[in-house]
Scaffold this active site. Sequence first.
Site, PDB file in Angstrom:
ATOM      1  N   ASP A   1      -0.553   4.417  -6.696  1.00 45.47           N
ATOM      2  CA  ASP A   1       0.817   4.140  -6.272  1.00 45.47           C
ATOM      3  C   ASP A   1       1.803   5.142  -6.851  1.00 45.47           C
ATOM      4  OD1 ASP A   1       1.117   1.242  -4.827  1.00 45.47           O
ATOM      5  OD2 ASP A   1      -0.653   1.361  -6.102  1.00 45.47           O
TER       6      ASP A   1
ATOM      7  N   GLY B   1       0.833  -1.192   0.000  1.00 46.00           N
ATOM      8  CA  GLY B   1       0.000   0.000   0.000  1.00 46.00           C
ATOM      9  C   GLY B   1       0.871   1.246   0.000  1.00 46.00           C
TER      10      GLY B   1
ATOM     11  N   ARG C   1      10.205  -2.026  -4.456  1.00 45.87           N
ATOM     12  CA  ARG C   1       9.040  -1.990  -5.345  1.00 45.87           C
ATOM     13  C   ARG C   1       9.133  -0.705  -6.164  1.00 45.87           C
ATOM     14  NH1 ARG C   1       3.308  -3.726  -3.565  1.00 45.87           N
ATOM     15  NH2 ARG C   1       3.367  -4.375  -5.747  1.00 45.87           N
TER      16      ARG C   1
ATOM     17  N   GLN D   1      -6.646  -8.826  -2.622  1.00 46.08           N
ATOM     18  CA  GLN D   1      -6.606  -7.815  -1.560  1.00 46.08           C
ATOM     19  C   GLN D   1      -7.994  -7.275  -1.237  1.00 46.08           C
ATOM     20  OE1 GLN D   1      -4.577  -7.812  -4.299  1.00 46.08           O
ATOM     21  NE2 GLN D   1      -2.554  -6.974  -3.827  1.00 46.08           N
TER      22      GLN D   1
END
Length: 336
Positions: free
Chosen positions: A207, A19, A52, A166
């Site tokens: 994101d 997240g 990430r 999710q």
Amino acid sequence: MCTDAPALVEAIRSLAVRGAPLLGIAGAYGVALAAARGFDVEEAAQALEGARPTAVNLAVGVRRARSAYRSALAADGDQGKAAGAALAAARTLHREDAEASRRMAVHGLALLDELLPGGGHRVLTHCNTGSLVSGGEGTAFAVALAAHREGRLRRLWVDETRPLLQGARLTAYEAARNGMAYTLLTDNAAGSLFAAGEVDAVLIGADRIAADGSVANKVGSYPLAVLARYHHVPFVVVAPVTTIDPETPDGASIEVEQRPGHEVTEVTVPQAPGAGAETGGGTPVAPLGTQAYNPAFDVTPPELVTAIVTEEGSVSPVTREALAELCARSRQVTMS
């Protein structure tokens, strides 16, 4: 439990920690952890930042704590004080994220009421954007939760969010915990839901938001934007200002993380919400040797985004100029 930076890097890569806002917080605490344990802070920061690549908040958190560490170390060379400075920076970021979540909920609910007068909102969301990914109550989920508390949410439609579920595992859990009226649906059922006129608005997180307003979010978001445009339904992105990356000029410049194929070809059920046991060893659901295409994110162009909601307010229509103005205003507020 993560007792060193390498363990945290692995937790981030395996999605045990995930997240966008939470990744920023975790990255900052990871730098502080490396400093406190006497590890090479620069090496740890580099590893954390690269864990990430799509989520810009991770890099923002890492750089903020590293900057505090460097400044304190340069001041008097005291490693302990430098580690303390990194920890203080992480804690400040944590508090700021909680406050940003609260303000995004206020701005997002005001926008929903403006777009959909009369209340009774039926909102579709994708992936997980609540307190499990934030220092506060989340981003898009926080807006839906605010509508629920004000008696203006009729139904929260929750996409399961393949392949790691999710939505089914986490968003449904958070909705149930908060007593919200919610319904889970398979991702490929969203189109029929729009066609039936059962969706009033789409709320998602982000994101990374490029300078032109292109939005990278959990894969499956872009098809929802196309559906929303066809059915004349508002498509709203909720994210903190730190998710806007002026250094990424457009959607084509966003690096989209490619996940392991076994997440698609196998099914692994975690033991508890947020446990993050998405690392293989599951039950095969495809023939041995099947190749899988598994991008973690997709990119929605700005022309399909009705509005972007941040803690500093909403941007609509979404343009490069409007986002630049918002970021400049945010910097002025931060420095004042």
